[in-house]
Design a protein around this motif. Structure first.
Motif, PDB file in Angstrom:
ATOM      1  N   GLU A  95       0.668  -1.124   0.457  1.00  0.00           N
ATOM      2  CA  GLU A  95       0.184   0.056  -0.012  1.00  0.00           C
ATOM      3  C   GLU A  95       0.735   1.356  -0.137  1.00  0.00           C
ATOM      4  O   GLU A  95       0.554   2.246  -0.841  1.00  0.00           O
ATOM      5  CB  GLU A  95      -1.444   0.005   1.682  1.00  0.00           C
ATOM      6  N   LEU A  96       2.280   1.094   0.739  1.00  0.00           N
ATOM      7  CA  LEU A  96       3.241   2.553   0.942  1.00  0.00           C
ATOM      8  C   LEU A  96       3.541   2.805  -0.992  1.00  0.00           C
ATOM      9  O   LEU A  96       3.696   4.065  -0.474  1.00  0.00           O
ATOM     10  CB  LEU A  96       3.905   1.691   2.046  1.00  0.00           C
ATOM     11  N   GLY A 114     -11.417   0.642  -7.387  1.00  0.00           N
ATOM     12  CA  GLY A 114     -11.311  -0.660  -8.055  1.00  0.00           C
ATOM     13  C   GLY A 114     -10.212  -0.952  -8.237  1.00  0.00           C
ATOM     14  O   GLY A 114     -10.561  -2.334  -9.081  1.00  0.00           O
ATOM     15  N   LEU A 115      -8.557  -0.585  -7.846  1.00  0.00           N
ATOM     16  CA  LEU A 115      -7.270  -0.735  -7.753  1.00  0.00           C
ATOM     17  C   LEU A 115      -7.185  -2.659  -7.442  1.00  0.00           C
ATOM     18  O   LEU A 115      -6.168  -3.267  -8.154  1.00  0.00           O
ATOM     19  CB  LEU A 115      -6.099   0.227  -6.992  1.00  0.00           C
ATOM     20  N   PHE A 131      -4.377  -6.574   1.457  1.00  0.00           N
ATOM     21  CA  PHE A 131      -4.175  -5.167   0.234  1.00  0.00           C
ATOM     22  C   PHE A 131      -5.869  -4.506   0.573  1.00  0.00           C
ATOM     23  O   PHE A 131      -6.666  -4.952  -0.505  1.00  0.00           O
ATOM     24  CB  PHE A 131      -3.623  -6.017  -0.665  1.00  0.00           C
ATOM     25  N   SER A 132      -5.654  -3.472   0.638  1.00  0.00           N
ATOM     26  CA  SER A 132      -6.996  -2.477  -0.155  1.00  0.00           C
ATOM     27  C   SER A 132      -6.108  -0.866   0.478  1.00  0.00           C
ATOM     28  O   SER A 132      -5.415  -0.104   1.293  1.00  0.00           O
ATOM     29  CB  SER A 132      -8.013  -2.610   1.588  1.00  0.00           C
ATOM     30  N   SER A 136      -9.244   7.722   0.465  1.00  0.00           N
ATOM     31  CA  SER A 136      -9.144   8.191   1.974  1.00  0.00           C
ATOM     32  C   SER A 136      -8.413   7.521   2.271  1.00  0.00           C
ATOM     33  O   SER A 136      -7.393   8.567   3.163  1.00  0.00           O
ATOM     34  CB  SER A 136     -10.525   7.894   2.626  1.00  0.00           C
ATOM     35  N   LYS A 137      -7.906   6.454   2.258  1.00  0.00           N
ATOM     36  CA  LYS A 137      -6.709   5.454   3.362  1.00  0.00           C
ATOM     37  C   LYS A 137      -5.515   6.183   2.581  1.00  0.00           C
ATOM     38  O   LYS A 137      -4.478   6.322   3.287  1.00  0.00           O
ATOM     39  CB  LYS A 137      -6.742   4.034   2.574  1.00  0.00           C
ATOM     40  N   MET A 138      -5.132   6.221   0.818  1.00  0.00           N
ATOM     41  CA  MET A 138      -3.938   7.382   0.688  1.00  0.00           C
ATOM     42  C   MET A 138      -3.760   8.702   1.576  1.00  0.00           C
ATOM     43  O   MET A 138      -2.596   8.622   1.454  1.00  0.00           O
ATOM     44  CB  MET A 138      -4.506   7.156  -0.726  1.00  0.00           C
TER      45      MET A 138
END
Length: 310
Positions: A95-96, A114-115, A131-132, A136-138
């Motif tokens: 994710e990072l 949709g990634l 993995f999600s 907003s999380k980004m």
């Protein structure tokens, strides 16, 4: 009351659930600690170690710890234990990495929509189960994880007494029509042996102009509704041709790797590879001069119907 700073001793202590704090906490800077299982920062400047203990009894943290342990397996070969492999940590790393890629390429938060489904379709059984990533999380990863990390790198660099630095600031209005103060720091990095930080594209190009003996002129933007700007814009490109080729063909690949894959750079690179590009620009300049009298006449604001009639 003074501020509390992170103490290495805290990580050796045990929380209320019986876990060693170092198992789920990582130091971000002198006042913040990052919780691996919750993916957020814990502010310690007011309560110190007590802030960690309070966080550890939070219901969300407890549930995340339970899921974290369920996704943790031991990798071993025979009687030799190789170590602990954690699926949650593997997912956080992915994710990072994608978040940093998005920042470097100026990708919008909506690019995450949709990634997960896309990656799983493209790379079956290769995407971490945990993995999600959403817009907003980004945003949270940038502000709560990456931001403090790189901020600390800058602080460590400029706090060296032998390092000189420049502080630049500018008051502007953002896209939400709100006033904000933008601050940039540029300093000499002893590791990279170069000046880092802040906007430097224009300054880098200015250095190339000086080295090549080319006038320090700005580029002229052509407006499609104003014919007179076409010739001037094309002439300026020819004037700066040698500096442009050096910047995009030599300087950027050597010193600015982070923009090599951006859409704008790729578009420019494809154009400057065309052998007919320069002759076409020369043709535009000469054509503009041929039709200059016509364009000067019909670019005026006053009525010209009588001129056309004559």
């Amino acid at each position: 009351m003074g501020k509390c700073t992170v103490n290495k001793v805290w990580f050796e202590k045990t929380d209320s659930l019986g876990y060693k704090i170092s198992e789920w906490a990582k130091e971000v800077d002198k006042t913040q600690i990052f919780c691996i299982v919750c993916s957020n920062n814990i502010q310690c400047e007011k309560k110190g170690h007590q802030a960690l203990l309070q966080h550890s009894i939070n219901d969300k943290h407890k549930n995340n710890c339970k899921k974290f342990n369920e996704s943790t397996t031991i990798m071993s070969s025979g009687n030799l234990e190789l170590g602990v492999y954690c699926k949650q940590e593997d997912a956080s790393k992915a994710e990072l990495m994608w978040t940093m890629k998005s920042v470097l390429c100026n990708m919008s938060g909506s690019s995450c929509d949709g990634l997960v489904e896309l990656f799983k379709a493209m790379f079956p059984n290769a995407v971490p189960d945990k993995f999600s990533l959403s817009r907003s999380k980004m945003s949270n990863l940038i502000t709560d994880a990456l931001g403090p990390h790189f901020r600390q790198i800058v602080l460590d660099g400029i706090q060296n007494h032998s390092t000189y630095y420049t502080l630049m600031y500018d008051e502007t209005t953002n896209s939400e029509s709100k006033k904000e103060l933008q601050v940039a720091v540029r300093y000499w990095c002893n590791t990279k042996k170069e000046i880092v930080g802040g906007p430097s594209d224009g300054e880098d190009y200015s250095v190339i102009q000086t080295e090549k003996g080319i006038p320090s002129h700005r580029f002229i933007k052509h407006c499609s509704s104003h014919w007179l700007t076409l010739g001037a814009a094309a002439e300026r490109i020819l004037e700066q041709w040698e500096a442009l080729m050096h910047y995009f063909k030599i300087f950027v690949p050597k010193h600015r790797n982070e923009i090599l894959r951006t859409p704008k750079f790729l578009k420019i690179s494809s154009f400057i590879k065309l052998v007919e590009l320069k002759p076409e620009i020369i043709f535009v300049v000469n054509s503009a001069k041929m039709f200059q009298q016509f364009t000067l006449t019909f670019q005026r604001q006053e009525p010209l119907i009588h001129v056309m009639y004559d």
